[in-house]
Design a protein around this motif. Sequence first.
Motif, PDB file in Angstrom:
ATOM      1  N   LEU A 150       0.948  -1.153   0.025  1.00  0.00           N
ATOM      2  CA  LEU A 150      -0.112  -0.044  -0.094  1.00  0.00           C
ATOM      3  C   LEU A 150       0.844   1.304   0.002  1.00  0.00           C
ATOM      4  N   SER A 151       0.660   1.976  -1.057  1.00  0.00           N
ATOM      5  CA  SER A 151       1.427   3.471  -1.089  1.00  0.00           C
ATOM      6  C   SER A 151       0.868   4.230  -0.284  1.00  0.00           C
ATOM      7  N   VAL A 152       1.522   5.450  -0.154  1.00  0.00           N
ATOM      8  CA  VAL A 152       1.065   6.564   0.461  1.00  0.00           C
ATOM      9  C   VAL A 152      -0.120   7.243  -0.485  1.00  0.00           C
ATOM     10  N   ALA A 153       0.195   7.346  -1.541  1.00  0.00           N
ATOM     11  CA  ALA A 153      -0.836   7.685  -2.495  1.00  0.00           C
ATOM     12  C   ALA A 153      -2.230   6.734  -2.433  1.00  0.00           C
ATOM     13  N   GLY A 154      -1.964   5.556  -2.314  1.00  0.00           N
ATOM     14  CA  GLY A 154      -3.003   4.702  -2.124  1.00  0.00           C
ATOM     15  C   GLY A 154      -3.790   4.802  -0.765  1.00  0.00           C
ATOM     16  N   PHE A 155      -3.074   4.904   0.105  1.00  0.00           N
ATOM     17  CA  PHE A 155      -3.634   5.006   1.584  1.00  0.00           C
ATOM     18  C   PHE A 155      -4.647   6.381   1.559  1.00  0.00           C
ATOM     19  N   GLY A 156      -3.933   7.391   0.664  1.00  0.00           N
ATOM     20  CA  GLY A 156      -4.421   8.742   0.611  1.00  0.00           C
ATOM     21  C   GLY A 156      -6.030   8.454  -0.053  1.00  0.00           C
ATOM     22  N   VAL A 157      -6.061   7.774  -0.888  1.00  0.00           N
ATOM     23  CA  VAL A 157      -7.449   7.582  -1.948  1.00  0.00           C
ATOM     24  C   VAL A 157      -8.317   6.826  -0.847  1.00  0.00           C
ATOM     25  N   LEU A 158      -7.898   5.765  -0.123  1.00  0.00           N
ATOM     26  CA  LEU A 158      -8.769   5.030   0.700  1.00  0.00           C
ATOM     27  C   LEU A 158      -9.374   5.899   1.928  1.00  0.00           C
ATOM     28  N   ASN A 159      -8.370   6.783   2.164  1.00  0.00           N
ATOM     29  CA  ASN A 159      -8.767   7.808   3.381  1.00  0.00           C
ATOM     30  C   ASN A 159      -9.788   8.611   2.866  1.00  0.00           C
ATOM     31  N   HIS A 160      -9.480   9.259   1.822  1.00  0.00           N
ATOM     32  CA  HIS A 160     -10.127  10.157   1.054  1.00  0.00           C
ATOM     33  C   HIS A 160     -12.036   9.719   1.265  1.00  0.00           C
ATOM     34  N   PHE A 161     -12.045   8.351   0.843  1.00  0.00           N
ATOM     35  CA  PHE A 161     -13.379   7.882   0.700  1.00  0.00           C
ATOM     36  C   PHE A 161     -14.125   7.875   1.691  1.00  0.00           C
ATOM     37  N   ALA A 162     -13.025   7.417   2.987  1.00  0.00           N
ATOM     38  CA  ALA A 162     -13.658   7.125   4.283  1.00  0.00           C
ATOM     39  C   ALA A 162     -13.868   8.426   4.902  1.00  0.00           C
ATOM     40  N   ARG A 163     -12.866   9.480   4.906  1.00  0.00           N
ATOM     41  CA  ARG A 163     -13.041  10.755   5.464  1.00  0.00           C
ATOM     42  C   ARG A 163     -14.201  11.554   5.122  1.00  0.00           C
ATOM     43  N   LEU A 164     -14.539  11.226   3.827  1.00  0.00           N
ATOM     44  CA  LEU A 164     -15.595  12.047   3.278  1.00  0.00           C
ATOM     45  C   LEU A 164     -16.997  11.359   3.170  1.00  0.00           C
ATOM     46  N   GLY A 165     -16.760  10.101   3.387  1.00  0.00           N
ATOM     47  CA  GLY A 165     -18.131   9.213   3.131  1.00  0.00           C
ATOM     48  C   GLY A 165     -18.611   9.117   1.940  1.00  0.00           C
ATOM     49  N   ILE A 166     -17.786   8.894   0.925  1.00  0.00           N
ATOM     50  CA  ILE A 166     -18.002   9.107  -0.367  1.00  0.00           C
ATOM     51  C   ILE A 166     -18.441   7.416  -0.878  1.00  0.00           C
ATOM     52  N   GLU A 167     -19.607   7.496  -1.671  1.00  0.00           N
ATOM     53  CA  GLU A 167     -19.790   6.052  -2.084  1.00  0.00           C
ATOM     54  C   GLU A 167     -19.116   5.628  -3.473  1.00  0.00           C
ATOM     55  N   GLY A 168     -19.014   6.837  -4.268  1.00  0.00           N
ATOM     56  CA  GLY A 168     -18.286   6.383  -5.477  1.00  0.00           C
ATOM     57  C   GLY A 168     -17.907   7.965  -5.942  1.00  0.00           C
ATOM     58  N   GLU A 169     -16.787   7.853  -6.906  1.00  0.00           N
ATOM     59  CA  GLU A 169     -16.263   9.111  -7.408  1.00  0.00           C
ATOM     60  C   GLU A 169     -15.639   8.756  -8.740  1.00  0.00           C
ATOM     61  N   SER A 170     -15.502   9.387  -9.670  1.00  0.00           N
ATOM     62  CA  SER A 170     -14.850   9.460 -10.869  1.00  0.00           C
ATOM     63  C   SER A 170     -13.308   9.509 -10.697  1.00  0.00           C
ATOM     64  N   PRO A 171     -12.595   8.829 -11.512  1.00  0.00           N
ATOM     65  CA  PRO A 171     -11.041   8.874 -11.373  1.00  0.00           C
ATOM     66  C   PRO A 171     -10.750  10.625 -11.582  1.00  0.00           C
ATOM     67  N   THR A 172     -11.528  11.299 -12.704  1.00  0.00           N
ATOM     68  CA  THR A 172     -11.068  12.579 -12.869  1.00  0.00           C
ATOM     69  C   THR A 172     -11.361  13.302 -11.641  1.00  0.00           C
ATOM     70  N   LYS A 173     -12.459  13.208 -10.883  1.00  0.00           N
ATOM     71  CA  LYS A 173     -12.762  13.932  -9.741  1.00  0.00           C
ATOM     72  C   LYS A 173     -11.624  13.548  -8.735  1.00  0.00           C
ATOM     73  N   LEU A 174     -11.289  12.496  -8.641  1.00  0.00           N
ATOM     74  CA  LEU A 174     -10.300  12.127  -7.656  1.00  0.00           C
ATOM     75  C   LEU A 174      -8.872  12.514  -7.978  1.00  0.00           C
ATOM     76  N   ALA A 175      -8.554  12.727  -9.317  1.00  0.00           N
ATOM     77  CA  ALA A 175      -7.462  13.373  -9.633  1.00  0.00           C
ATOM     78  C   ALA A 175      -7.393  14.635  -9.530  1.00  0.00           C
ATOM     79  N   ARG A 176      -8.571  15.371  -9.526  1.00  0.00           N
ATOM     80  CA  ARG A 176      -8.550  16.798  -9.072  1.00  0.00           C
ATOM     81  C   ARG A 176      -8.433  17.095  -7.484  1.00  0.00           C
TER      82      ARG A 176
END
Length: 150
Positions: free
Chosen positions: A36-62
């Motif tokens: 698990l990379s720091v970037a990967g952990f950041g994505v996992l944390n982003h979903f959990a922190r914001l309670g996101i059900e799903g998000e586009s790769p473009t929105k995640l990149a932004r």
Amino acid sequence: MKHVDAMRTAFQALSEIAIIGQLADAALRQTLPAELSVAGFGVLNHFARLGIEGESPTKLARAFQVTKGGMTYTLQQLEGLKYVKIEADPADARAKIVRLTNAGVRAREDAIRRVDRGMRALIDALGADAFADAMPFLVKLRQVLDAARD
């Protein structure tokens, strides 16, 4: 405070925050499981922190201020680990949607448990109140910087 002094202080504060970010990432990198990379952990944390059900790769990149290619690479790694699922967006079959899996939730929780010792050491050294006192300023700074990028 004079304008020159205010500029110097603001620059110094942002420099300190950048250095803290680098040090925190390095410490996190040493603590995370090898897969698990720091970037990967950041994505996992982003979903959990914001309670996101799903998000586009473009929105995640932004959200992470990275290229779509960079985010795609991170998402492919996470998908390979079964931490996220990438599927067609039901609203637009040409688009993709990324969803956190149960394994991704567990991986994030495991990563947080792994950093517990380091976090406890920080709290012991600085005090819980110091972190609480810093939060209003840090949240406001993030909000101002986030709004300025739009």
